[in-house]
Enzyme design. Structure first.
Site, short mmCIF file in Angstrom:
data_model
loop_
_atom_site.label_atom_id
_atom_site.label_comp_id
_atom_site.label_asym_id
_atom_site.label_seq_id
_atom_site.Cartn_x
_atom_site.Cartn_y
_atom_site.Cartn_z
N LYS A 154 46.03 44.56 37.06
CA LYS A 154 44.76 45.25 37.27
C LYS A 154 44.69 45.95 38.63
O LYS A 154 44.06 47.01 38.74
CB LYS A 154 43.59 44.28 37.12
N GLY B 239 34.30 33.07 27.05
CA GLY B 239 35.03 34.27 27.42
C GLY B 239 35.38 35.17 26.25
O GLY B 239 35.63 36.36 26.45
#
Length: 274
Positions: free
Chosen positions: A66, A237
């Site tokens: 990321k 999640g």
């Protein structure tokens, strides 16, 4: 013309993203679209993206790539820049646009947790100060929450400083020596961004508020079990995962994401491995 997208990361075989995106393509009759997994670490991410066949219109990016995704982009959204990482890359002309739809993932999960009424949340605790804590801070700021406590084993206040200042947040930093029982009871929400093992022994103290736990495998987590036993709602999640995928799908295809079909495909996938 063939259109392709993929999720990049390492390890990547566990990713549920192909299940959701491909189900979305089928639901909309996008027969010339395909979504796959590509195993790549942070060091190799830039070369993979820049060398991608022109048929690739976008990439979802998971850890550990990321930060590298943000660095290689030619254009960056404001939220990705201030969060400091990107989970989405979209081809724009000869370059790449980076965004962070993890914010949308947190927002969507919180909306489900509070049944669309986020005005009930005036204060929150974020457990952890790493990559997922940052989009959580942004999402809470979007929801109008300004009083936030970051619970982390080490002091990461300097790293979060620019983001906190930009969003006008009032953030207090504490470690696990704090009175966790009083902390959880004093706040309207707890967002846990750390592995369950990192909370071992503290679940009973922290389980006194509604919980968003970004972990979904295995589910439920000890923290959410503790909160549920005290009568508090919880969300996992997998809900965040779905809500971050929907805007990615729309950025890649230019079409509205078929939420029900993508969500059902995710649930079926999770049930098959549980």
């Amino acid at each position: 013309m063939r259109h392709r997208a993929a999720v990049l990361g390492s390890p990547i075989e566990h990713s549920r993203s192909p299940v959701m995106h491909n189900s979305g393509y089928r639901a909309l009759g996008l027969d010339d679209w395909e979504y796959s997994r590509i195993e790549v670490d942070a060091a190799g991410l830039a070369a993979t993206v820049r060398g991608a066949d022109p048929s690739f219109v976008g990439f979802s990016v998971t850890m550990p790539g990321k930060f590298a995704a943000l660095e290689l982009a030619d254009e960056v959204s404001e939220r990705a820049r201030l969060i400091g990482s990107a989970n989405t890359l979209v081809r724009r002309g000869a370059g790449w646009f980076a965004d962070n739809t993890d914010v949308d993932g947190v927002t969507g999960a919180l909306s489900e947790l509070f049944r669309g009424d986020l005005s009930r949340v005036t204060s929150a605790v974020i457990i952890g100060a790493g990559g997922t804590a940052r989009p959580a801070l942004w999402a809470l700021a979007d929801a109008g929450v300004t009083d936030i406590t970051v619970l982390n084993r080490s002091d990461r206040s300097a790293e979060l400083g620019d983001l906190v200042a930009h969003r006008g947040l009032n953030v207090t930093y504490v470690d696990f020596s704090a009175d966790l029982l009083s902390l959880s009871r004093a706040n309207d929400l707890i967002v846990s961004t750390v592995p369950s093992a990192g909370l071992a022994g503290h679940e009973s103290s922290l389980g006194h508020a509604p919980i968003l736990d970004v972990i979904y495998d295995p589910w439920p987590t000890p923290l959410t079990v503790s909160a549920a036993s005290n009568g508090y709602p919880t969300v996992g999640g997998h809900v965040m995962l779905a809500h971050q995928a929907y805007p990615q799908f729309e950025l890649f295809t230019g079409r509205a994401a078929p939420y029900p079909q993508m969500w059902d495909a995710l649930l079926l996938s999770l049930a098959q491995v549980s």
